[in-house]
Design a protein around this motif. Structure first.
Motif, mmCIF file in Angstrom:
data_model
loop_
_atom_site.group_PDB
_atom_site.id
_atom_site.type_symbol
_atom_site.label_atom_id
_atom_site.label_comp_id
_atom_site.label_asym_id
_atom_site.label_seq_id
_atom_site.Cartn_x
_atom_site.Cartn_y
_atom_site.Cartn_z
ATOM 1 N N MET A 53 30.745 -13.770 -38.242
ATOM 2 C CA MET A 53 30.387 -15.175 -38.182
ATOM 3 C C MET A 53 31.347 -15.936 -37.261
ATOM 4 N N THR A 54 32.613 -15.574 -37.290
ATOM 5 C CA THR A 54 33.602 -16.247 -36.447
ATOM 6 C C THR A 54 33.312 -15.970 -34.969
ATOM 7 N N ALA A 55 32.925 -14.761 -34.659
ATOM 8 C CA ALA A 55 32.617 -14.416 -33.277
ATOM 9 C C ALA A 55 31.401 -15.210 -32.788
ATOM 10 N N PHE A 56 30.411 -15.404 -33.670
ATOM 11 C CA PHE A 56 29.230 -16.176 -33.306
ATOM 12 C C PHE A 56 29.605 -17.625 -33.012
ATOM 13 N N LEU A 57 30.446 -18.210 -33.853
ATOM 14 C CA LEU A 57 30.858 -19.606 -33.650
ATOM 15 C C LEU A 57 31.687 -19.749 -32.370
ATOM 16 N N CYS A 58 32.563 -18.804 -32.131
ATOM 17 C CA CYS A 58 33.352 -18.848 -30.892
ATOM 18 C C CYS A 58 32.440 -18.712 -29.674
ATOM 19 N N GLY A 59 31.453 -17.871 -29.761
ATOM 20 C CA GLY A 59 30.492 -17.716 -28.664
ATOM 21 C C GLY A 59 29.693 -18.997 -28.433
ATOM 22 N N MET A 60 29.267 -19.632 -29.510
ATOM 23 C CA MET A 60 28.517 -20.890 -29.386
ATOM 24 C C MET A 60 29.395 -21.982 -28.789
ATOM 25 N N LEU A 61 30.638 -22.077 -29.236
ATOM 26 C CA LEU A 61 31.550 -23.089 -28.675
ATOM 27 C C LEU A 61 31.836 -22.807 -27.208
ATOM 28 N N GLY A 62 31.980 -21.555 -26.833
ATOM 29 C CA GLY A 62 32.199 -21.199 -25.440
ATOM 30 C C GLY A 62 30.995 -21.552 -24.578
ATOM 31 N N ALA A 63 29.790 -21.280 -25.090
ATOM 32 C CA ALA A 63 28.572 -21.616 -24.346
ATOM 33 C C ALA A 63 28.434 -23.131 -24.213
ATOM 34 N N LEU A 64 28.758 -23.867 -25.265
ATOM 35 C CA LEU A 64 28.702 -25.331 -25.223
ATOM 36 C C LEU A 64 29.718 -25.869 -24.219
ATOM 37 N N PHE A 65 30.919 -25.323 -24.229
ATOM 38 C CA PHE A 65 31.956 -25.743 -23.293
ATOM 39 C C PHE A 65 31.540 -25.454 -21.846
ATOM 40 N N ALA A 66 30.967 -24.279 -21.620
ATOM 41 C CA ALA A 66 30.511 -23.928 -20.269
ATOM 42 C C ALA A 66 29.386 -24.861 -19.823
ATOM 43 N N GLY A 67 28.468 -25.171 -20.718
ATOM 44 C CA GLY A 67 27.386 -26.101 -20.394
ATOM 45 C C GLY A 67 27.912 -27.483 -20.064
ATOM 46 N N LEU A 68 28.902 -27.943 -20.820
ATOM 47 C CA LEU A 68 29.493 -29.253 -20.540
ATOM 48 C C LEU A 68 30.200 -29.258 -19.189
ATOM 49 N N LEU A 69 30.874 -28.158 -18.861
ATOM 50 C CA LEU A 69 31.520 -28.077 -17.552
ATOM 51 C C LEU A 69 30.505 -28.128 -16.413
ATOM 52 N N VAL A 70 29.390 -27.431 -16.580
ATOM 53 C CA VAL A 70 28.342 -27.452 -15.552
ATOM 54 C C VAL A 70 27.762 -28.856 -15.427
ATOM 55 N N LEU A 71 27.497 -29.508 -16.549
ATOM 56 C CA LEU A 71 26.962 -30.863 -16.538
ATOM 57 C C LEU A 71 27.941 -31.838 -15.884
ATOM 58 N N LEU A 72 29.200 -31.718 -16.221
ATOM 59 C CA LEU A 72 30.225 -32.586 -15.627
ATOM 60 C C LEU A 72 30.314 -32.354 -14.119
ATOM 61 N N GLY A 73 30.268 -31.112 -13.691
ATOM 62 C CA GLY A 73 30.304 -30.816 -12.263
ATOM 63 C C GLY A 73 29.095 -31.379 -11.530
ATOM 64 N N ALA A 74 27.931 -31.295 -12.145
ATOM 65 C CA ALA A 74 26.713 -31.837 -11.520
ATOM 66 C C ALA A 74 26.807 -33.355 -11.410
ATOM 67 N N MET A 75 27.316 -34.003 -12.439
ATOM 68 C CA MET A 75 27.446 -35.468 -12.409
ATOM 69 C C MET A 75 28.443 -35.905 -11.346
#
Length: 68
Positions: A1-23
Protein backbone atom coordinates in the motif's frame (compact mmCIF):
# COMPACT_ATOMS: atom_id res chain seq x y z
CA UNK A 1 0.00 0.00 0.00
CA UNK A 2 2.87 2.38 0.78
CA UNK A 3 4.43 1.76 -2.62
CA UNK A 4 1.09 2.53 -4.30
CA UNK A 5 0.75 5.83 -2.42
CA UNK A 6 4.33 6.81 -3.21
CA UNK A 7 3.70 6.01 -6.87
CA UNK A 8 0.52 8.10 -6.90
CA UNK A 9 2.28 11.04 -5.23
CA UNK A 10 5.15 10.77 -7.71
CA UNK A 11 2.74 10.73 -10.66
CA UNK A 12 0.87 13.72 -9.21
CA UNK A 13 4.14 15.60 -8.68
CA UNK A 14 5.27 14.83 -12.24
CA UNK A 15 1.91 16.00 -13.61
CA UNK A 16 2.15 19.23 -11.65
CA UNK A 17 5.66 19.82 -12.98
CA UNK A 18 4.46 19.31 -16.56
CA UNK A 19 1.51 21.65 -15.98
CA UNK A 20 3.74 24.29 -14.41
CA UNK A 21 6.19 24.05 -17.31
CA UNK A 22 3.38 24.42 -19.86
CA UNK A 23 2.00 27.48 -18.05
CA UNK A 24 5.39 29.16 -17.78
CA UNK A 25 6.22 28.32 -21.39
CA UNK A 26 3.00 29.84 -22.68
CA UNK A 27 3.66 33.06 -20.78
CA UNK A 28 7.27 33.36 -21.98
CA UNK A 29 6.36 32.82 -25.63
CA UNK A 30 6.86 35.99 -27.71
CA UNK A 31 3.69 37.78 -28.72
CA UNK A 32 2.74 37.63 -32.39
CA UNK A 33 3.72 40.75 -34.33
CA UNK A 34 1.09 43.40 -34.82
CA UNK A 35 -0.65 43.45 -38.15
CA UNK A 36 0.96 45.77 -40.67
CA UNK A 37 -1.12 48.82 -41.55
CA UNK A 38 -2.95 48.62 -44.85
CA UNK A 39 -1.58 50.82 -47.61
CA UNK A 40 -3.52 53.94 -48.41
CA UNK A 41 -5.16 54.53 -51.77
CA UNK A 42 -2.38 56.92 -52.77
CA UNK A 43 0.30 54.35 -51.93
CA UNK A 44 -1.53 51.71 -53.98
CA UNK A 45 -1.82 54.07 -56.95
CA UNK A 46 1.89 54.94 -56.76
CA UNK A 47 2.82 51.24 -56.65
CA UNK A 48 0.59 50.58 -59.66
CA UNK A 49 2.19 53.43 -61.61
CA UNK A 50 5.64 52.09 -60.75
CA UNK A 51 4.74 48.60 -61.98
CA UNK A 52 3.26 49.95 -65.21
CA UNK A 53 6.75 51.05 -66.30
CA UNK A 54 8.41 47.78 -65.28
CA UNK A 55 10.01 45.69 -68.00
CA UNK A 56 12.37 42.72 -68.36
CA UNK A 57 15.18 45.14 -69.25
CA UNK A 58 14.74 46.87 -65.90
CA UNK A 59 14.42 43.53 -64.10
CA UNK A 60 17.68 42.14 -65.48
CA UNK A 61 19.59 45.41 -65.43
CA UNK A 62 19.93 45.82 -69.20
CA UNK A 63 18.52 49.34 -69.13
CA UNK A 64 18.43 52.09 -66.49
CA UNK A 65 15.29 52.27 -64.37
CA UNK A 66 14.72 55.97 -65.16
CA UNK A 67 14.18 56.21 -68.90
CA UNK A 68 12.59 59.29 -70.41
Amino acid sequence: MTAFLCGMLGALFAGLLVLLGAMLGSRRRPKPPAEAPKPTLLQEQEAFRTLMHYSPEIAYGDAPAEEE
